[in-house]
Design a protein around this motif. Structure first.
Motif, PDB file in Angstrom:
ATOM      1  N   ILE A 357       0.842  -1.203   0.000  1.00 44.93           N
ATOM      2  CA  ILE A 357       0.000   0.000   0.000  1.00 44.93           C
ATOM      3  C   ILE A 357       0.879   1.257   0.000  1.00 44.93           C
ATOM      4  N   THR A 358       0.668   2.113  -0.993  1.00 48.67           N
ATOM      5  CA  THR A 358       1.239   3.460  -0.993  1.00 48.67           C
ATOM      6  C   THR A 358       0.057   4.428  -0.929  1.00 48.67           C
ATOM      7  N   TYR A 359       0.334   5.720  -0.934  1.00 47.42           N
ATOM      8  CA  TYR A 359      -0.750   6.701  -0.803  1.00 47.42           C
ATOM      9  C   TYR A 359      -0.555   7.852  -1.775  1.00 47.42           C
ATOM     10  N   ARG A 360      -1.666   8.427  -2.194  1.00 42.04           N
ATOM     11  CA  ARG A 360      -1.638   9.615  -3.052  1.00 42.04           C
ATOM     12  C   ARG A 360      -2.595  10.652  -2.468  1.00 42.04           C
ATOM     13  N   THR A 361      -2.280  11.902  -2.737  1.00 43.24           N
ATOM     14  CA  THR A 361      -3.113  12.982  -2.219  1.00 43.24           C
ATOM     15  C   THR A 361      -4.136  13.389  -3.268  1.00 43.24           C
ATOM     16  N   VAL A 362      -5.401  13.469  -2.858  1.00 41.91           N
ATOM     17  CA  VAL A 362      -6.482  13.938  -3.727  1.00 41.91           C
ATOM     18  C   VAL A 362      -6.999  15.244  -3.135  1.00 41.91           C
ATOM     19  N   SER A 363      -7.124  16.260  -3.993  1.00 45.03           N
ATOM     20  CA  SER A 363      -7.563  17.570  -3.522  1.00 45.03           C
ATOM     21  C   SER A 363      -9.052  17.568  -3.179  1.00 45.03           C
ATOM     22  N   ALA A 364      -9.426  18.455  -2.268  1.00 46.18           N
ATOM     23  CA  ALA A 364     -10.827  18.603  -1.880  1.00 46.18           C
ATOM     24  C   ALA A 364     -11.679  18.917  -3.104  1.00 46.18           C
ATOM     25  N   GLY A 365     -12.842  18.253  -3.200  1.00 42.88           N
ATOM     26  CA  GLY A 365     -13.775  18.519  -4.292  1.00 42.88           C
ATOM     27  C   GLY A 365     -13.471  17.777  -5.577  1.00 42.88           C
ATOM     28  N   GLU A 366     -12.386  17.011  -5.613  1.00 43.26           N
ATOM     29  CA  GLU A 366     -12.004  16.274  -6.820  1.00 43.26           C
ATOM     30  C   GLU A 366     -12.500  14.828  -6.745  1.00 43.26           C
ATOM     31  N   GLN A 367     -13.259  14.395  -7.745  1.00 39.18           N
ATOM     32  CA  GLN A 367     -13.711  13.008  -7.774  1.00 39.18           C
ATOM     33  C   GLN A 367     -12.512  12.083  -7.993  1.00 39.18           C
ATOM     34  N   PHE A 368     -12.543  10.929  -7.350  1.00 42.64           N
ATOM     35  CA  PHE A 368     -11.461   9.967  -7.544  1.00 42.64           C
ATOM     36  C   PHE A 368     -12.028   8.550  -7.548  1.00 42.64           C
ATOM     37  N   ASP A 369     -11.343   7.692  -8.289  1.00 43.93           N
ATOM     38  CA  ASP A 369     -11.756   6.291  -8.433  1.00 43.93           C
ATOM     39  C   ASP A 369     -10.813   5.402  -7.640  1.00 43.93           C
ATOM     40  N   ILE A 370     -11.397   4.461  -6.904  1.00 46.51           N
ATOM     41  CA  ILE A 370     -10.570   3.506  -6.165  1.00 46.51           C
ATOM     42  C   ILE A 370     -11.196   2.109  -6.288  1.00 46.51           C
ATOM     43  N   SER A 371     -10.358   1.109  -6.153  1.00 46.16           N
ATOM     44  CA  SER A 371     -10.869  -0.259  -6.146  1.00 46.16           C
ATOM     45  C   SER A 371     -11.581  -0.518  -4.820  1.00 46.16           C
ATOM     46  N   LEU A 372     -12.315  -1.616  -4.746  1.00 47.89           N
ATOM     47  CA  LEU A 372     -13.017  -1.929  -3.499  1.00 47.89           C
ATOM     48  C   LEU A 372     -12.040  -2.232  -2.364  1.00 47.89           C
ATOM     49  N   TYR A 373     -10.869  -2.795  -2.699  1.00 49.16           N
ATOM     50  CA  TYR A 373      -9.896  -3.065  -1.635  1.00 49.16           C
ATOM     51  C   TYR A 373      -9.253  -1.770  -1.146  1.00 49.16           C
ATOM     52  N   GLU A 374      -9.002  -0.834  -2.056  1.00 46.07           N
ATOM     53  CA  GLU A 374      -8.516   0.477  -1.626  1.00 46.07           C
ATOM     54  C   GLU A 374      -9.575   1.168  -0.774  1.00 46.07           C
ATOM     55  N   PHE A 375     -10.830   1.019  -1.173  1.00 48.71           N
ATOM     56  CA  PHE A 375     -11.932   1.584  -0.382  1.00 48.71           C
ATOM     57  C   PHE A 375     -11.940   0.989   1.028  1.00 48.71           C
ATOM     58  N   MET A 376     -11.741  -0.309   1.131  1.00 48.39           N
ATOM     59  CA  MET A 376     -11.751  -0.962   2.443  1.00 48.39           C
ATOM     60  C   MET A 376     -10.687  -0.372   3.361  1.00 48.39           C
ATOM     61  N   TYR A 377      -9.468  -0.211   2.818  1.00 46.99           N
ATOM     62  CA  TYR A 377      -8.387   0.307   3.654  1.00 46.99           C
ATOM     63  C   TYR A 377      -8.552   1.797   3.957  1.00 46.99           C
ATOM     64  N   LEU A 378      -9.396   2.471   3.186  1.00 49.15           N
ATOM     65  CA  LEU A 378      -9.693   3.875   3.468  1.00 49.15           C
ATOM     66  C   LEU A 378     -10.790   4.008   4.520  1.00 49.15           C
TER      67      LEU A 378
END
Length: 457
Positions: A357-378
């Motif tokens: 697992i690594t991490y990336r920064t997403v700015s406020a208000g920006e839509q982003f796509d993640i896999s279900l496993y990334e969603f779980m860890y979030l």
């Protein structure tokens, strides 16, 4: 209508026992061994047996003929159970569904009455009429006061046998004179010997369910049982201040899951020593972890769930060509650190939080796509604690994984899914990440190719 009067306590202690000699000798002597209606002889059971026999011996022939004469008219349908209260890993039975071939008058007793409160037969029991063929629901104590009537004498029909189920009270504490706090036997129901257990999934129906916010609620039609649903709170509990000082505060199931899974998946709070084997254990672990937190840590739980919003699911085709969720599109009100995991990592490969697992920064208000496993860890982080917003509801969606294969050791990770509030319309919102070509091939849309393309390579 039969009731307990005069020798009421003797009747309660004697009727409905499994020993054949507490019933008409003429009827039961030849069948008792075959049907197996015998107790393991204990001192309490022996006393009951003797007392019951004394009462039956004092009856006239006409009175004895009545014993269990209507057992075949009362039919067992299923046990009523609470999924919110677990006993030996299963839902806890609290009542029974029955049907009578005849119009019947059945006891009505406060659902909170039990062996400690006692039941006054004059003050605590009323009656209601039930029509023949109508399914009706009784608590265990209501059942007890019904089934000990002479015409049933402890038996009812089940599995096609007029005596296929029987009243099987637990007597030891009730008969122990030193246990003054125990005022009644503990009523239970069993099938006849050799016909299997009554406490199977097929024979039990949960009368409560989890609401979208993770709280247990009673199902429609069983409202009178609602006081038995307590969402982890014991009815006999410490005072409010003591509860708060101990952290003994109820938390929704998605939060308990999230906090426990942080440790189970290796994200925080030490190494996992033993794999949990049931959701009951997982929820208890989550509760224990929360109880060990300080006040500020507890305040942080779910504090940002309303800042993270569900947009839509992302779908890809299964082997039958039907779209199934593979990821999710989200938006955050704040800048957010989002997990990045190889799309080919799943519950078969496992995911190492340190190396995978690594991490990336997403700015406020920006839509982003993640896999279900990334969603779980979030979503299992403290600040979300299993919840996110949807349709203006700060907790309109929640983490709802399939845990069974994980508990059984068949998978290395839970199977992540998203649950939705029943009033939410977004649970059906899915965007396909693929296109089907004329040659029936599947290609990933360019917008999603970088992230999900390797799945189709």
């Amino acid at each position: 209508m039969s009731s307990m009067s005069g020798d009421g306590k003797k009747l309660l202690r004697s009727k409905g026992q499994k020993d054949s000699k507490t019933l008409s000798k003429k009827r039961w002597d030849q069948e008792s061994d075959e049907k197996g209606y015998y107790y393991k002889i204990t001192k309490a059971n022996e006393e009951i047996k003797i007392e019951g026999q004394e009462i039956i011996d004092s009856m006239t022939d006409e009175e004895r003929k009545i014993l269990s004469s209507k057992s075949g008219t009362l039919h067992f349908k299923h046990l009523l159970a609470l999924g919110s209260v677990r006993y030996k890993g299963n839902s806890k039975p609290v009542g029974v569904a029955l049907v009578s071939d005849e119009d019947i008058s059945v006891p009505v007793i406060d659902v909170l009455k039990n062996k400690e409160t006692g039941i006054d037969v004059e003050k605590d029991i009323s009656y209601r009429d039930v029509k023949a063929g109508e399914e009706f629901y009784l608590t265990y104590y209501e059942f007890m006061f019904l089934i000990i009537r002479d015409e049933y004498a402890g038996f009812l029909e089940a599995n096609g046998d007029p005596y296929g189920a029987h009243f099987s009270p637990k007597l030891h504490a009730f008969m122990d004179k030193s246990r003054k706090e125990v005022k009644l036997p503990t009523p239970t129901i069993n099938f006849a010997k050799g016909t299997g257990s009554i406490k199977t999934k097929e024979n039990m129906f949960d009368i409560d369910e989890l609401s979208p916010d993770g709280k247990w609620v009673i199902k429609p039609g069983f409202e009178r049982f609602a006081p038995l649903v307590h969402n982890g709170r014991r009815r006999k509990r410490r005072g409010k201040k003591e509860n708060e000082s101990r952290g003994n505060i109820p938390y929704p199931v998605p939060t308990l899951r999230a906090i426990a899974l942080q440790e189970e998946l290796g994200l925080s709070r030490g190494k996992v020593k033993t794999r949990l084997t049931s959701e009951e254990e997982l929820l208890k672990k989550g509760k224990d972890i929360i109880d060990s937190m300080d006040e500020n840590q507890r305040k942080n739980l779910g504090s940002k769930s309303g800042t993270l919003h569900f947009v839509h699911s992302l779908g890809y085709p299964n082997k039958r060509g039907i779209s199934k969720p593979i990821g999710v599109t989200l938006i955050s009100d704040e800048d957010i650190q989002v997990p990045v995991i190889d799309i080919k990592k799943d519950n078969d490969t496992g995911i190492d939080p340190v190396n995978d697992i690594t991490y990336r920064t997403v700015s406020a208000g920006e839509q982003f796509d993640i896999s279900l496993y990334e969603f779980m860890y979030l979503i299992i982080r403290d600040e979300y604690a299993g919840f996110l917003g949807v349709d203006g509801n700060d907790r309109g969606a929640f983490f709802s994984p399939n845990l069974t294969p994980f508990f059984k050791g068949e998978k290395k990770l839970p199977i992540p899914y998203i649950g939705f509030d029943k009033n939410s319309k977004s649970d059906t919102s899915m965007v396909d990440i693929y296109l089907t070509t004329q040659a029936n091939g599947v290609v990933v849309k360019s917008k999603y190719a970088a992230k999900f393309g390797p799945l189709f390579g």
